[in-house]
Design an enzyme around this catalytic site. Structure first.
Site, short mmCIF file in Angstrom:
data_model
loop_
_atom_site.label_atom_id
_atom_site.label_comp_id
_atom_site.label_asym_id
_atom_site.label_seq_id
_atom_site.Cartn_x
_atom_site.Cartn_y
_atom_site.Cartn_z
N TYR A 50 0.88 -1.17 0.00
CA TYR A 50 0.00 0.00 0.00
C TYR A 50 0.92 1.22 0.00
CZ TYR A 50 -4.32 -2.50 1.27
OH TYR A 50 -5.43 -3.31 1.28
N ASP A 55 -7.09 -0.37 -4.76
CA ASP A 55 -8.56 -0.26 -4.79
C ASP A 55 -9.14 0.34 -3.52
OD1 ASP A 55 -8.21 -2.33 -2.98
OD2 ASP A 55 -8.94 -3.89 -4.33
N HIS A 103 -11.77 -5.80 -3.51
CA HIS A 103 -11.32 -5.87 -2.12
C HIS A 103 -12.27 -6.73 -1.27
CE1 HIS A 103 -8.00 -4.00 0.13
NE2 HIS A 103 -8.73 -4.23 1.20
#
Length: 483
Positions: A252, A280, A364
Protein backbone atom coordinates in the site's frame (compact mmCIF):
# COMPACT_ATOMS: atom_id res chain seq x y z
CA UNK A 1 32.51 4.69 24.09
CA UNK A 2 30.76 7.41 26.09
CA UNK A 3 27.37 6.41 24.64
CA UNK A 4 27.97 2.81 25.73
CA UNK A 5 28.80 3.97 29.25
CA UNK A 6 25.66 6.10 29.32
CA UNK A 7 23.57 3.11 28.24
CA UNK A 8 25.11 0.92 30.96
CA UNK A 9 24.38 3.59 33.57
CA UNK A 10 20.81 3.88 32.27
CA UNK A 11 20.26 0.13 32.43
CA UNK A 12 21.53 0.02 35.99
CA UNK A 13 18.74 2.39 36.96
CA UNK A 14 16.02 0.26 35.45
CA UNK A 15 14.00 -0.99 38.37
CA UNK A 16 11.18 -3.23 39.41
CA UNK A 17 7.88 -1.36 39.19
CA UNK A 18 4.45 -1.84 40.73
CA UNK A 19 1.04 -1.81 39.10
CA UNK A 20 0.22 1.45 40.86
CA UNK A 21 3.33 3.16 39.48
CA UNK A 22 2.53 2.06 35.95
CA UNK A 23 -1.16 2.97 36.28
CA UNK A 24 -0.21 6.62 36.83
CA UNK A 25 1.12 6.85 33.26
CA UNK A 26 -2.24 6.35 31.62
CA UNK A 27 -2.73 9.22 29.19
CA UNK A 28 -1.44 10.84 26.04
CA UNK A 29 1.01 13.05 27.94
CA UNK A 30 2.62 10.09 29.71
CA UNK A 31 1.86 6.65 28.34
CA UNK A 32 3.49 3.50 29.73
CA UNK A 33 2.61 -0.07 28.83
CA UNK A 34 3.81 -3.42 30.11
CA UNK A 35 4.59 -6.17 27.60
CA UNK A 36 5.84 -9.56 28.80
CA UNK A 37 6.88 -8.01 32.11
CA UNK A 38 8.91 -5.19 30.56
CA UNK A 39 7.55 -1.67 31.03
CA UNK A 40 7.97 0.84 28.21
CA UNK A 41 7.38 4.57 27.92
CA UNK A 42 5.68 4.84 24.51
CA UNK A 43 4.61 8.48 24.78
CA UNK A 44 6.88 9.61 21.94
CA UNK A 45 5.86 6.63 19.81
CA UNK A 46 2.11 7.30 19.91
CA UNK A 47 1.89 9.57 16.88
CA UNK A 48 4.06 7.33 14.71
CA UNK A 49 2.25 4.08 15.51
CA UNK A 50 0.93 2.77 12.15
CA UNK A 51 -2.35 1.74 13.76
CA UNK A 52 -2.91 5.11 15.38
CA UNK A 53 -2.45 6.34 18.94
CA UNK A 54 -5.85 5.14 20.19
CA UNK A 55 -4.87 1.48 19.97
CA UNK A 56 -2.01 2.06 22.40
CA UNK A 57 -3.83 4.54 24.60
CA UNK A 58 -6.54 2.08 25.47
CA UNK A 59 -3.78 0.03 27.11
CA UNK A 60 -2.12 3.03 28.77
CA UNK A 61 -0.97 2.24 32.28
CA UNK A 62 -1.88 -1.41 31.86
CA UNK A 63 -0.54 -4.78 30.78
CA UNK A 64 -0.67 -4.68 26.96
CA UNK A 65 0.80 -8.13 26.40
CA UNK A 66 -2.36 -9.78 25.08
CA UNK A 67 -3.19 -6.90 22.74
CA UNK A 68 0.39 -6.73 21.46
CA UNK A 69 0.74 -10.48 20.93
CA UNK A 70 -2.57 -10.71 19.09
CA UNK A 71 -1.19 -8.54 16.29
CA UNK A 72 2.60 -8.29 16.49
CA UNK A 73 5.63 -10.50 16.83
CA UNK A 74 7.88 -9.88 19.82
CA UNK A 75 10.77 -8.92 17.55
CA UNK A 76 8.94 -5.72 16.63
CA UNK A 77 9.65 -4.16 20.03
CA UNK A 78 13.37 -3.82 19.38
CA UNK A 79 12.68 -2.39 15.93
CA UNK A 80 10.06 0.16 16.96
CA UNK A 81 11.30 1.41 20.34
CA UNK A 82 14.66 2.81 21.43
CA UNK A 83 16.37 1.08 24.33
CA UNK A 84 15.77 4.17 26.48
CA UNK A 85 12.02 3.48 26.30
CA UNK A 86 12.49 0.66 28.80
CA UNK A 87 11.48 1.99 32.23
CA UNK A 88 11.64 -1.14 34.35
CA UNK A 89 10.07 -4.51 34.97
CA UNK A 90 7.04 -5.97 36.69
CA UNK A 91 6.19 -9.50 37.65
CA UNK A 92 3.32 -10.40 35.24
CA UNK A 93 1.59 -12.14 38.16
CA UNK A 94 1.09 -8.72 39.74
CA UNK A 95 -1.53 -7.90 37.13
CA UNK A 96 -3.65 -10.84 38.24
CA UNK A 97 -4.30 -9.01 41.48
CA UNK A 98 -5.63 -5.94 39.68
CA UNK A 99 -7.52 -7.38 36.78
CA UNK A 100 -10.09 -5.06 35.26
CA UNK A 101 -13.60 -6.15 34.49
CA UNK A 102 -13.73 -8.51 31.47
CA UNK A 103 -13.89 -6.78 28.11
CA UNK A 104 -17.29 -7.91 26.91
CA UNK A 105 -16.65 -6.57 23.45
CA UNK A 106 -13.69 -8.87 23.01
CA UNK A 107 -15.16 -11.89 24.71
CA UNK A 108 -15.36 -14.95 22.54
CA UNK A 109 -18.79 -15.93 21.42
CA UNK A 110 -20.51 -18.60 23.47
CA UNK A 111 -19.48 -22.12 22.62
CA UNK A 112 -21.09 -25.44 23.33
CA UNK A 113 -20.21 -27.11 26.63
CA UNK A 114 -17.33 -28.83 24.91
CA UNK A 115 -14.90 -26.03 24.06
CA UNK A 116 -12.81 -28.13 21.72
CA UNK A 117 -13.25 -27.45 18.00
CA UNK A 118 -14.74 -30.13 15.74
CA UNK A 119 -12.28 -32.78 14.55
CA UNK A 120 -10.43 -31.43 11.55
CA UNK A 121 -11.43 -34.34 9.32
CA UNK A 122 -15.10 -33.59 10.02
CA UNK A 123 -14.78 -30.32 8.08
CA UNK A 124 -15.56 -31.12 4.46
CA UNK A 125 -15.89 -27.75 2.72
CA UNK A 126 -14.62 -24.20 3.09
CA UNK A 127 -17.88 -22.98 4.60
CA UNK A 128 -17.35 -25.38 7.51
CA UNK A 129 -14.19 -23.50 8.45
CA UNK A 130 -16.08 -20.22 8.38
CA UNK A 131 -18.69 -21.56 10.81
CA UNK A 132 -16.02 -22.78 13.23
CA UNK A 133 -14.19 -19.45 13.03
CA UNK A 134 -17.40 -17.54 13.71
CA UNK A 135 -17.82 -19.47 16.95
CA UNK A 136 -14.21 -19.19 18.08
CA UNK A 137 -12.90 -15.77 17.06
CA UNK A 138 -13.36 -12.70 19.19
CA UNK A 139 -16.24 -10.53 18.08
CA UNK A 140 -13.95 -7.69 17.01
CA UNK A 141 -11.73 -10.07 15.03
CA UNK A 142 -14.72 -11.67 13.33
CA UNK A 143 -16.08 -8.24 12.41
CA UNK A 144 -12.75 -7.15 10.95
CA UNK A 145 -12.21 -10.34 8.96
CA UNK A 146 -15.72 -10.91 7.67
CA UNK A 147 -17.28 -7.48 7.26
CA UNK A 148 -18.05 -5.89 3.92
CA UNK A 149 -18.87 -2.29 3.07
CA UNK A 150 -22.29 -0.73 3.68
CA UNK A 151 -25.04 -3.30 2.96
CA UNK A 152 -22.45 -5.92 1.88
CA UNK A 153 -24.06 -6.25 -1.55
CA UNK A 154 -20.71 -6.51 -3.33
CA UNK A 155 -19.49 -9.07 -0.83
CA UNK A 156 -22.53 -11.28 -1.52
CA UNK A 157 -22.47 -10.68 -5.28
CA UNK A 158 -18.85 -11.79 -5.51
CA UNK A 159 -19.96 -15.31 -4.59
CA UNK A 160 -23.32 -15.13 -6.40
CA UNK A 161 -21.57 -14.33 -9.69
CA UNK A 162 -20.01 -17.80 -9.72
CA UNK A 163 -23.41 -19.35 -9.09
CA UNK A 164 -24.81 -17.57 -12.14
CA UNK A 165 -22.33 -19.41 -14.36
CA UNK A 166 -23.09 -23.02 -15.24
CA UNK A 167 -20.64 -25.73 -16.16
CA UNK A 168 -21.01 -27.75 -19.38
CA UNK A 169 -19.64 -31.21 -18.54
CA UNK A 170 -18.39 -33.55 -21.27
CA UNK A 171 -18.84 -37.33 -21.13
CA UNK A 172 -16.88 -40.38 -22.24
CA UNK A 173 -13.54 -38.62 -21.97
CA UNK A 174 -10.89 -41.02 -20.75
CA UNK A 175 -9.19 -39.16 -17.88
CA UNK A 176 -6.60 -41.33 -16.12
CA UNK A 177 -5.23 -38.35 -14.15
CA UNK A 178 -5.41 -34.57 -14.01
CA UNK A 179 -2.64 -31.99 -13.78
CA UNK A 180 -3.46 -28.92 -11.68
CA UNK A 181 -0.07 -27.21 -11.83
CA UNK A 182 0.46 -23.76 -13.30
CA UNK A 183 2.93 -20.88 -13.07
CA UNK A 184 2.39 -17.54 -11.34
CA UNK A 185 4.86 -14.91 -12.61
CA UNK A 186 7.03 -17.78 -13.79
CA UNK A 187 6.99 -19.65 -10.48
CA UNK A 188 5.45 -23.11 -10.31
CA UNK A 189 2.45 -23.77 -8.09
CA UNK A 190 0.58 -27.02 -7.53
CA UNK A 191 -2.84 -25.37 -7.87
CA UNK A 192 -4.15 -22.27 -9.68
CA UNK A 193 -4.70 -20.84 -6.19
CA UNK A 194 -2.65 -18.44 -4.07
CA UNK A 195 -2.97 -16.94 -0.59
CA UNK A 196 -4.25 -13.40 -0.98
CA UNK A 197 -2.69 -10.70 1.22
CA UNK A 198 -4.60 -10.90 4.49
CA UNK A 199 -3.53 -8.64 7.34
CA UNK A 200 -3.41 -9.30 11.07
CA UNK A 201 -3.45 -13.08 10.73
CA UNK A 202 -2.15 -13.32 14.28
CA UNK A 203 -5.64 -12.39 15.45
CA UNK A 204 -6.68 -15.81 14.19
CA UNK A 205 -3.72 -17.82 15.46
CA UNK A 206 -0.50 -17.02 17.38
CA UNK A 207 1.67 -18.17 14.45
CA UNK A 208 -0.21 -15.94 12.03
CA UNK A 209 1.32 -15.51 8.59
CA UNK A 210 4.15 -17.86 9.52
CA UNK A 211 1.67 -20.74 9.77
CA UNK A 212 0.26 -19.76 6.38
CA UNK A 213 3.76 -19.84 4.94
CA UNK A 214 4.51 -23.26 6.42
CA UNK A 215 1.30 -24.70 4.97
CA UNK A 216 1.82 -23.02 1.60
CA UNK A 217 5.27 -24.55 1.26
CA UNK A 218 4.08 -28.05 2.04
CA UNK A 219 1.14 -27.73 -0.37
CA UNK A 220 3.09 -26.02 -3.14
CA UNK A 221 1.27 -22.66 -3.13
CA UNK A 222 2.37 -19.06 -3.46
CA UNK A 223 1.67 -16.57 -0.64
CA UNK A 224 1.21 -12.83 -1.00
CA UNK A 225 2.27 -11.25 2.29
CA UNK A 226 0.05 -8.41 3.42
CA UNK A 227 1.46 -4.92 3.90
CA UNK A 228 -0.20 -5.09 7.34
CA UNK A 229 1.16 -8.52 8.24
CA UNK A 230 1.31 -9.44 11.92
CA UNK A 231 4.69 -11.06 11.35
CA UNK A 232 7.76 -9.52 9.73
CA UNK A 233 8.71 -10.65 6.26
CA UNK A 234 11.95 -12.05 7.68
CA UNK A 235 9.99 -14.29 10.06
CA UNK A 236 7.71 -15.44 7.26
CA UNK A 237 10.65 -16.23 4.99
CA UNK A 238 12.20 -18.33 7.76
CA UNK A 239 8.92 -20.22 8.12
CA UNK A 240 8.96 -21.51 4.55
CA UNK A 241 8.98 -25.28 4.28
CA UNK A 242 10.07 -25.69 0.66
CA UNK A 243 13.34 -24.50 -0.95
CA UNK A 244 11.49 -23.21 -4.02
CA UNK A 245 8.67 -21.55 -2.11
CA UNK A 246 7.84 -18.01 -3.21
CA UNK A 247 6.61 -15.06 -1.19
CA UNK A 248 5.28 -11.92 -2.87
CA UNK A 249 5.02 -8.62 -0.98
CA UNK A 250 1.86 -6.51 -1.01
CA UNK A 251 2.37 -2.76 -1.04
CA UNK A 252 0.00 0.00 0.00
CA UNK A 253 1.46 3.41 -0.83
CA UNK A 254 1.96 5.17 2.49
CA UNK A 255 1.26 8.85 3.06
CA UNK A 256 4.91 8.96 4.11
CA UNK A 257 6.49 7.69 0.89
CA UNK A 258 9.69 6.87 2.74
CA UNK A 259 7.88 4.05 4.53
CA UNK A 260 6.80 2.55 1.22
CA UNK A 261 10.36 2.74 -0.06
CA UNK A 262 11.52 0.87 3.03
CA UNK A 263 8.78 -1.76 2.57
CA UNK A 264 10.02 -2.48 -0.96
CA UNK A 265 13.68 -2.41 0.02
CA UNK A 266 13.05 -4.71 2.96
CA UNK A 267 11.09 -7.12 0.76
CA UNK A 268 13.98 -7.22 -1.70
CA UNK A 269 16.52 -7.89 1.05
CA UNK A 270 14.36 -10.64 2.52
CA UNK A 271 14.02 -12.40 -0.84
CA UNK A 272 10.47 -11.56 -1.98
CA UNK A 273 9.84 -12.42 -5.61
CA UNK A 274 7.33 -9.73 -6.64
CA UNK A 275 5.54 -6.59 -5.49
CA UNK A 276 1.72 -6.54 -5.54
CA UNK A 277 0.64 -2.93 -5.30
CA UNK A 278 -2.93 -2.58 -4.03
CA UNK A 279 -4.85 0.44 -5.33
CA UNK A 280 -8.56 -0.26 -4.79
CA UNK A 281 -8.81 1.34 -1.34
CA UNK A 282 -7.60 4.96 -1.48
CA UNK A 283 -9.96 5.42 1.45
CA UNK A 284 -11.41 2.76 3.73
CA UNK A 285 -14.90 1.50 2.99
CA UNK A 286 -17.68 1.90 5.52
CA UNK A 287 -17.62 -1.50 7.17
CA UNK A 288 -20.54 -1.21 9.49
CA UNK A 289 -20.13 -4.51 11.33
CA UNK A 290 -16.58 -3.52 12.15
CA UNK A 291 -17.72 -0.07 13.22
CA UNK A 292 -20.51 -1.37 15.48
CA UNK A 293 -18.00 -3.56 17.27
CA UNK A 294 -15.27 -0.98 16.99
CA UNK A 295 -12.61 -0.11 19.44
CA UNK A 296 -15.08 1.62 21.73
CA UNK A 297 -12.71 1.37 24.64
CA UNK A 298 -11.57 4.97 24.41
CA UNK A 299 -8.33 6.37 25.71
CA UNK A 300 -8.38 6.85 29.47
CA UNK A 301 -8.22 10.59 29.03
CA UNK A 302 -10.86 10.42 26.28
CA UNK A 303 -8.66 12.10 23.71
CA UNK A 304 -8.81 9.19 21.29
CA UNK A 305 -11.38 8.65 18.61
CA UNK A 306 -13.06 5.24 18.52
CA UNK A 307 -12.45 3.57 15.18
CA UNK A 308 -12.98 0.14 13.76
CA UNK A 309 -9.93 -2.03 13.06
CA UNK A 310 -10.25 -1.40 9.31
CA UNK A 311 -10.09 2.39 9.66
CA UNK A 312 -7.11 2.17 11.97
CA UNK A 313 -5.25 -0.15 9.59
CA UNK A 314 -6.01 2.06 6.56
CA UNK A 315 -5.24 5.39 8.20
CA UNK A 316 -1.74 5.58 6.70
CA UNK A 317 -2.70 4.78 3.08
CA UNK A 318 -2.20 7.62 0.61
CA UNK A 319 -5.24 8.57 -1.52
CA UNK A 320 -3.06 10.88 -3.63
CA UNK A 321 -1.61 8.50 -6.19
CA UNK A 322 -2.25 7.97 -9.90
CA UNK A 323 -0.84 5.84 -12.70
CA UNK A 324 2.54 7.53 -12.28
CA UNK A 325 3.01 5.47 -9.13
CA UNK A 326 3.91 2.56 -11.41
CA UNK A 327 6.72 4.61 -12.94
CA UNK A 328 7.96 5.41 -9.43
CA UNK A 329 7.81 1.74 -8.45
CA UNK A 330 9.66 0.68 -11.61
CA UNK A 331 12.52 3.03 -10.73
CA UNK A 332 12.59 1.62 -7.22
CA UNK A 333 12.73 -2.11 -7.97
CA UNK A 334 13.37 -4.64 -10.72
CA UNK A 335 10.95 -7.13 -9.16
CA UNK A 336 7.83 -8.07 -11.17
CA UNK A 337 4.90 -5.76 -10.47
CA UNK A 338 1.26 -6.81 -10.13
CA UNK A 339 -1.46 -4.18 -9.69
CA UNK A 340 -4.28 -5.34 -7.43
CA UNK A 341 -7.74 -3.79 -7.54
CA UNK A 342 -8.76 -3.65 -11.21
CA UNK A 343 -12.56 -3.25 -11.36
CA UNK A 344 -13.33 -2.48 -15.01
CA UNK A 345 -11.96 -3.34 -18.44
CA UNK A 346 -10.78 0.23 -19.08
CA UNK A 347 -8.35 0.07 -16.15
CA UNK A 348 -7.26 -3.41 -17.17
CA UNK A 349 -6.21 -1.98 -20.53
CA UNK A 350 -4.39 0.93 -18.87
CA UNK A 351 -2.52 -1.47 -16.59
CA UNK A 352 -1.44 -3.47 -19.65
CA UNK A 353 -0.25 -0.30 -21.35
CA UNK A 354 1.81 0.54 -18.28
CA UNK A 355 3.66 -2.75 -18.60
CA UNK A 356 2.77 -4.55 -15.38
CA UNK A 357 3.39 -8.28 -15.19
CA UNK A 358 -0.04 -9.03 -13.78
CA UNK A 359 -3.36 -7.60 -12.65
CA UNK A 360 -5.76 -8.73 -9.95
CA UNK A 361 -9.45 -8.29 -10.68
CA UNK A 362 -10.72 -7.43 -7.22
CA UNK A 363 -13.17 -5.20 -5.37
CA UNK A 364 -11.32 -5.87 -2.12
CA UNK A 365 -13.67 -8.67 -1.13
CA UNK A 366 -16.60 -6.24 -1.12
CA UNK A 367 -14.87 -4.25 1.62
CA UNK A 368 -14.35 -0.94 -0.21
CA UNK A 369 -17.15 0.45 -2.37
CA UNK A 370 -20.43 -1.38 -1.96
CA UNK A 371 -22.30 -2.30 -5.19
CA UNK A 372 -18.99 -2.31 -7.10
CA UNK A 373 -19.35 -5.05 -9.69
CA UNK A 374 -18.04 -8.54 -9.04
CA UNK A 375 -14.54 -9.36 -10.30
CA UNK A 376 -15.97 -12.20 -12.39
CA UNK A 377 -18.08 -9.67 -14.28
CA UNK A 378 -14.92 -7.64 -14.90
CA UNK A 379 -13.32 -10.76 -16.35
CA UNK A 380 -16.26 -11.11 -18.76
CA UNK A 381 -15.81 -7.46 -19.74
CA UNK A 382 -12.20 -8.20 -20.64
CA UNK A 383 -13.23 -11.22 -22.69
CA UNK A 384 -15.77 -9.15 -24.61
CA UNK A 385 -14.03 -5.81 -25.05
CA UNK A 386 -10.29 -6.50 -24.71
CA UNK A 387 -9.68 -10.20 -25.42
CA UNK A 388 -6.09 -9.47 -26.43
CA UNK A 389 -5.28 -9.05 -22.73
CA UNK A 390 -6.09 -12.70 -22.07
CA UNK A 391 -3.71 -13.79 -24.82
CA UNK A 392 -0.97 -11.37 -23.72
CA UNK A 393 1.98 -12.06 -21.43
CA UNK A 394 0.29 -10.08 -18.65
CA UNK A 395 -1.26 -12.55 -16.26
CA UNK A 396 -4.79 -12.04 -14.96
CA UNK A 397 -5.64 -13.03 -11.39
CA UNK A 398 -8.99 -12.77 -9.66
CA UNK A 399 -10.23 -12.90 -6.08
CA UNK A 400 -13.42 -12.42 -4.07
CA UNK A 401 -16.16 -14.90 -3.22
CA UNK A 402 -14.34 -18.08 -4.29
CA UNK A 403 -15.36 -20.96 -2.05
CA UNK A 404 -15.51 -24.04 -4.29
CA UNK A 405 -13.31 -25.90 -6.71
CA UNK A 406 -15.94 -25.23 -9.37
CA UNK A 407 -15.47 -21.48 -8.78
CA UNK A 408 -11.76 -21.87 -9.46
CA UNK A 409 -12.35 -23.80 -12.69
CA UNK A 410 -14.88 -21.25 -13.97
CA UNK A 411 -12.37 -18.44 -13.50
CA UNK A 412 -9.59 -20.38 -15.22
CA UNK A 413 -11.85 -21.37 -18.13
CA UNK A 414 -12.67 -17.71 -18.69
CA UNK A 415 -9.05 -16.63 -18.86
CA UNK A 416 -7.69 -16.16 -15.34
CA UNK A 417 -4.25 -17.58 -14.56
CA UNK A 418 -4.99 -18.22 -10.88
CA UNK A 419 -7.38 -17.17 -8.13
CA UNK A 420 -6.74 -15.69 -4.71
CA UNK A 421 -8.46 -16.62 -1.47
CA UNK A 422 -8.21 -14.50 1.64
CA UNK A 423 -10.88 -15.01 4.29
CA UNK A 424 -10.96 -18.83 3.90
CA UNK A 425 -7.28 -19.03 4.80
CA UNK A 426 -7.83 -16.94 7.93
CA UNK A 427 -10.85 -19.02 8.93
CA UNK A 428 -8.99 -22.31 8.45
CA UNK A 429 -6.11 -20.94 10.51
CA UNK A 430 -8.24 -19.84 13.46
CA UNK A 431 -8.65 -23.07 15.44
CA UNK A 432 -6.25 -25.42 13.74
CA UNK A 433 -3.17 -23.45 12.70
CA UNK A 434 -1.05 -24.86 9.91
CA UNK A 435 -2.95 -28.18 9.91
CA UNK A 436 -6.23 -26.37 9.32
CA UNK A 437 -4.80 -24.49 6.38
CA UNK A 438 -3.49 -27.70 4.86
CA UNK A 439 -6.85 -29.40 5.34
CA UNK A 440 -8.59 -26.51 3.60
CA UNK A 441 -6.19 -26.73 0.65
CA UNK A 442 -6.70 -30.50 0.54
CA UNK A 443 -10.47 -30.00 0.25
CA UNK A 444 -10.10 -27.41 -2.49
CA UNK A 445 -7.59 -29.58 -4.35
CA UNK A 446 -9.98 -32.54 -4.31
CA UNK A 447 -12.87 -30.41 -5.59
CA UNK A 448 -10.73 -29.02 -8.41
CA UNK A 449 -9.46 -32.43 -9.48
CA UNK A 450 -12.89 -34.07 -9.32
CA UNK A 451 -14.58 -31.38 -11.38
CA UNK A 452 -11.82 -31.37 -13.98
CA UNK A 453 -12.71 -35.03 -14.60
CA UNK A 454 -16.39 -34.08 -14.99
CA UNK A 455 -15.42 -31.41 -17.52
CA UNK A 456 -13.21 -33.81 -19.43
CA UNK A 457 -10.02 -31.79 -18.89
CA UNK A 458 -6.69 -33.39 -18.03
CA UNK A 459 -4.88 -30.09 -17.43
CA UNK A 460 -5.66 -26.45 -16.73
CA UNK A 461 -4.64 -25.57 -20.30
CA UNK A 462 -7.60 -27.63 -21.54
CA UNK A 463 -10.12 -25.50 -19.65
CA UNK A 464 -11.84 -23.39 -22.31
CA UNK A 465 -14.65 -20.79 -22.36
CA UNK A 466 -17.00 -23.25 -24.06
CA UNK A 467 -16.94 -25.36 -20.89
CA UNK A 468 -19.06 -22.74 -19.11
CA UNK A 469 -22.40 -21.05 -19.81
CA UNK A 470 -22.16 -17.37 -18.88
CA UNK A 471 -25.48 -16.17 -20.30
CA UNK A 472 -27.03 -15.37 -16.91
CA UNK A 473 -24.09 -13.15 -15.99
CA UNK A 474 -23.43 -11.64 -19.41
CA UNK A 475 -26.76 -9.82 -19.36
CA UNK A 476 -25.20 -7.49 -16.80
CA UNK A 477 -22.47 -6.36 -19.22
CA UNK A 478 -22.87 -2.78 -20.31
CA UNK A 479 -23.79 -2.13 -23.94
CA UNK A 480 -20.58 -0.37 -24.91
CA UNK A 481 -17.17 0.46 -23.54
CA UNK A 482 -14.89 3.28 -24.70
CA UNK A 483 -11.31 2.06 -24.73
Amino acid sequence: MSSQIELLVYRSRVMKLTCQEINRHNNQQSCWVAIHGAVYDVTEFLDSHPGGATVILRCAGKDATEDFDSVHSRELLSEALPETALQGYIDPAEWDKQKDQPDTINEKQPKPDDDSPPPLQSLINLNDFERVAHQSLRDTTWAYYSSGADDEISKRNNALAYQKISLRPRILRKIPAVNTTTAILGYSTSLPVYISPVGLAKLAHPEGECALAAAAGKEGLVQVLANGSSMTIEQVMRSRTSPNQRIFQQLYVNKDIRKSIETVRRAERAGASAIWITVDSPVVGKREMDERLNLTVMATDHTGEGKGVAKIMASSISPFIDWEILTWLRKLTDLPVVIKGIQCVEDAVLAYQHGVQGIVLSNHGGRSQDTAQSPLLTLLEIRKFAPHLIESKMQIFIDGGIRRGTDVLKAIALGATAVGLGRPFLFSLSEYGENGVRRMIEILRHEIETNMVFLGATSLEELRPEMVNTSRLEKYLIASVKL
